[in-house]
Design a protein around this motif. Structure first.
Motif, PDB file in Angstrom:
ATOM      1  N   TYR A 133     -52.927 127.995  52.072  1.00  0.00           N
ATOM      2  CA  TYR A 133     -51.892 128.090  51.042  1.00  0.00           C
ATOM      3  C   TYR A 133     -52.084 127.001  49.978  1.00  0.00           C
ATOM      4  O   TYR A 133     -52.102 127.286  48.787  1.00  0.00           O
ATOM      5  CB  TYR A 133     -50.499 127.984  51.673  1.00  0.00           C
ATOM      6  N   ALA A 134     -52.232 125.754  50.430  1.00  0.00           N
ATOM      7  CA  ALA A 134     -52.377 124.645  49.485  1.00  0.00           C
ATOM      8  C   ALA A 134     -53.633 124.808  48.629  1.00  0.00           C
ATOM      9  O   ALA A 134     -53.601 124.554  47.420  1.00  0.00           O
ATOM     10  CB  ALA A 134     -52.419 123.314  50.233  1.00  0.00           C
ATOM     11  N   THR A 138     -51.760 126.171  45.183  1.00  0.00           N
ATOM     12  CA  THR A 138     -51.181 124.982  44.551  1.00  0.00           C
ATOM     13  C   THR A 138     -52.273 124.275  43.756  1.00  0.00           C
ATOM     14  O   THR A 138     -53.454 124.574  43.897  1.00  0.00           O
ATOM     15  CB  THR A 138     -50.590 123.991  45.589  1.00  0.00           C
ATOM     16  N   ASP A 139     -51.870 123.312  42.963  1.00  0.00           N
ATOM     17  CA  ASP A 139     -52.843 122.538  42.193  1.00  0.00           C
ATOM     18  C   ASP A 139     -53.311 121.303  42.956  1.00  0.00           C
ATOM     19  O   ASP A 139     -54.037 120.478  42.417  1.00  0.00           O
ATOM     20  CB  ASP A 139     -52.267 122.147  40.836  1.00  0.00           C
ATOM     21  N   ALA A 140     -52.891 121.158  44.213  1.00  0.00           N
ATOM     22  CA  ALA A 140     -53.284 120.025  45.057  1.00  0.00           C
ATOM     23  C   ALA A 140     -53.789 120.558  46.392  1.00  0.00           C
ATOM     24  O   ALA A 140     -53.019 120.665  47.344  1.00  0.00           O
ATOM     25  CB  ALA A 140     -52.100 119.092  45.256  1.00  0.00           C
ATOM     26  N   PRO A 141     -55.076 120.909  46.480  1.00  0.00           N
ATOM     27  CA  PRO A 141     -55.612 121.563  47.672  1.00  0.00           C
ATOM     28  C   PRO A 141     -55.429 120.802  48.978  1.00  0.00           C
ATOM     29  O   PRO A 141     -55.377 121.412  50.037  1.00  0.00           O
ATOM     30  CB  PRO A 141     -57.096 121.739  47.364  1.00  0.00           C
TER      31      PRO A 141
END
Length: 175
Positions: A133-134, A138-141
């Motif tokens: 998911y991350a 998101t913009d922060a893996p």
């Protein structure tokens, strides 16, 4: 039909007990509940499994664990032994199933409990849905995103209370 995986996926969630004052090195966290959701080829939930386990290493349920999970002492006292619950999980998963968890904590706890009871794991490390998911959404893996925060970001309304193993496995399957 879109088939993203060549083998069954089973989402697993665990709840565990501990004793912060007298931890046991060989088992710092003892599983008290197993929840699992088997996904069909369309990645929709097709079956669930829930087992409450009678603790052996930490028979008294920690107050914090009771408050967070809502699991009662009476429930764990009436639970089944871990080897029986783990056998039910393995049967539920079937041969070749790929496990999936939310985060990286459950699998090491499962392995430690399996070894404590002298059992064979029979599973390879799971897919980490939190990490996927991350990385993908998101913009922060590398960021750890809570399950309910991910659901909210995806517009999924949680219908079940958190911190019960089957409920959290179902929520992970929705994400």
């Amino acid at each position: 039909m879109f088939k993203p995986f060549d083998r069954p996926i089973v989402v697993v969630d665990l709840e565990w007990n501990q004793n912060a004052y007298k931890p046991r090195y060989e088992m710092p966290h003892e599983i008290i509940e197993i929840g699992a959701v088997r996904l069909g080829p369309n990645l929709r939930a097709e079956a669930t499994l829930g087992r409450v386990i009678r603790p052996q290493a930490y028979p008294a349920l920690d107050r914090h664990i009771r408050e967070v999970t809502g699991i009662t002492q009476a429930e764990v006292d009436a639970g089944e032994p871990f080897p029986q619950a783990f056998a039910a999980l393995r049967a539920f998963c079937g041969e070749g199933a790929r496990l999936c968890t939310w985060g990286r904590d459950d699998y090491p706890v499962l392995l430690r409990n399996v070894r404590f009871h002298g059992l064979e794991p029979g599973f390879e490390p799971p897919l980490d849905a939190q990490l996927l998911y991350a990385h993908l959404l998101t913009d922060a893996p590398g960021r750890q995103v809570g399950l309910h925060a991910a659901m909210e970001a995806l517009g999924i309304e949680p219908e079940l209370p958190a911190h019960r193993a089957v409920n959290d496995a179902l929520c992970t399957a929705q994400v």
